[in-house]
Design an enzyme around this catalytic site. Sequence first.
Site, PDB file in Angstrom:
ATOM      1  CG  HIS A   1     -58.384 -77.808 -65.437  1.00  0.00           C
ATOM      2  ND1 HIS A   1     -57.906 -76.952 -64.503  1.00  0.00           N
ATOM      3  CD2 HIS A   1     -59.608 -78.210 -64.962  1.00  0.00           C
ATOM      4  CE1 HIS A   1     -58.767 -76.820 -63.510  1.00  0.00           C
ATOM      5  NE2 HIS A   1     -59.808 -77.576 -63.768  1.00  0.00           N
TER       6      HIS A   1
ATOM      7  CD  GLU B   1     -54.540 -76.432 -63.880  1.00  0.00           C
ATOM      8  OE1 GLU B   1     -55.459 -75.698 -64.322  1.00  0.00           O
ATOM      9  OE2 GLU B   1     -54.744 -77.541 -63.387  1.00  0.00           O
TER      10      GLU B   1
END
Length: 527
Positions: free
Chosen positions: A280, A262
Amino acid sequence: MTKPKVLISDKMDPNAARIFEERGCDVDVITGETPEQLIARIGEYDGLAIRSSTKVTQAVLDAATNLKVVGRAGIGVDNVDIPAASAKGVVVMNTPFGNSITTAEHAIALIFALARQLPEANAQTQAGLWPKNGFMGVEVTGKTLGLIGAGNIGSIVASRALGLRMKVVAFDPFLTPERAVEMGVEKADLDTLLSRADFITLHTPLTDQTRNILSAENLAKTKKGVRIVNCARGGLIDEAALKAGLDSGHIAGAALDVFQTEPAKDSPLFGTPNFICTPHLGASTTEAQVNVALQVAEQMADYLVNGGVTNALNMPSLSAEEAPKLKPYMKLAEVLGSMVGQLTVDSVPRISIHVEGAAAELNQKPITAAVLAGFLRVQSATVNMVNAPFLAKERGLEVREVKTEREGDYHTLIRVSVKTEAGERSVAGTLFNNVEPRLVEMFGIKVEAELAGSMLYIVNEDAPGFIGRIGTLLGEKGINIGTFNLGRRAAGGEAVLLLSVDSPVAADVLDQARALPGVKTVKALSF
């Protein structure tokens, strides 16, 4: 007294700073700094409050000369080097409950999005295609939800799923049969869950045991047409295997809120049919962000000001209510551990902490940590209650804990024993007036003494004239005796003398004391 100083290095609700200030801390809010800037700044702070952006690396911890606690506003602490923090003696806290409902609701939302193909239906409708016949969804009612991880968030997901009339099968090594009944779920092994679930949702931390828990092998065991949701941590699913399952049609749909890397900007899953993703967002609600910010501020301030430990990942929990009651016991435990450490010259493979009476009714973990801190501080001045258990394990020291609730000769007692080449050696202490630590026994000899400051420990033959000789020697050297504590096994046998002195005793004076008639051992102690 100087106020603890806290740095908030990531954006969070401004009320967090207010709570720190109200509870007796000075706080700076400085966000968006580079790692180098943080390293240059961190040395002046006692506490560091973060979210996911700040990386608390070994380099940051090395520069954090005053740091006592790192608080993560949220659950995941992938951005904190916990072993390095433990070795440094820094408490690492998170807020595991502040965003639980928000994350659970996001998982349920993704289950519905998969069941009815909502994102793609929305996109085509807004493109003017009106694809009414192109989307055939499934109901969630009556379907089986496979829950991997039945902790706080998982249990909330289970309750919501049961409210939707789903059947819930849960896999969690820590889920007891009683807790499963209480939750209304069926406890099962992983293979059973994979073979039966229509939907699978993951709610487990990322560990060596859970990494790629949905591997290619395990995805192949799933029921054809399964739909998979992950709002927990990236790395729980083999993303390449997930794409292969979606491409083959074995997996009917997948929704990820987290990715192995990420921010995920070029995932091979992007563009795959029946794949939904969000960036997220599990904890991204106004309520959750307020909750975790307030909770981390409350927890950190309680620790820095009152000694309370809540939601720590590398230290036993100790509530702010427990801390005052445990404080004298922890002081007693620490000085007993220190005494054993200073008097033991052999290697020690095992240490035992035995609590009796009133002490047995308390949380023993902080008492054990205090004993280990005192014992190991002889080897390193940087040892504290946080890193002592870590260092003990690293050194292969076996730690035993024993409780005896009945009272013996004292209403409360802590005994610290070590196994040495010469055999088992132990010291014991109690509290006078419930607050004053006192030694009451050492190496099988009854002796009452306050352990504080500079002291002399002497083992000698119990014979007339010795007390006069040691008093004369110290007097000639200008060393003032504060307290004089004696104990012996039997008349004329081995005796122990503990002296408190107003100043440390020099090495040459210790040598002269050892040369006195009848002296077996002389050692300087410091508490």
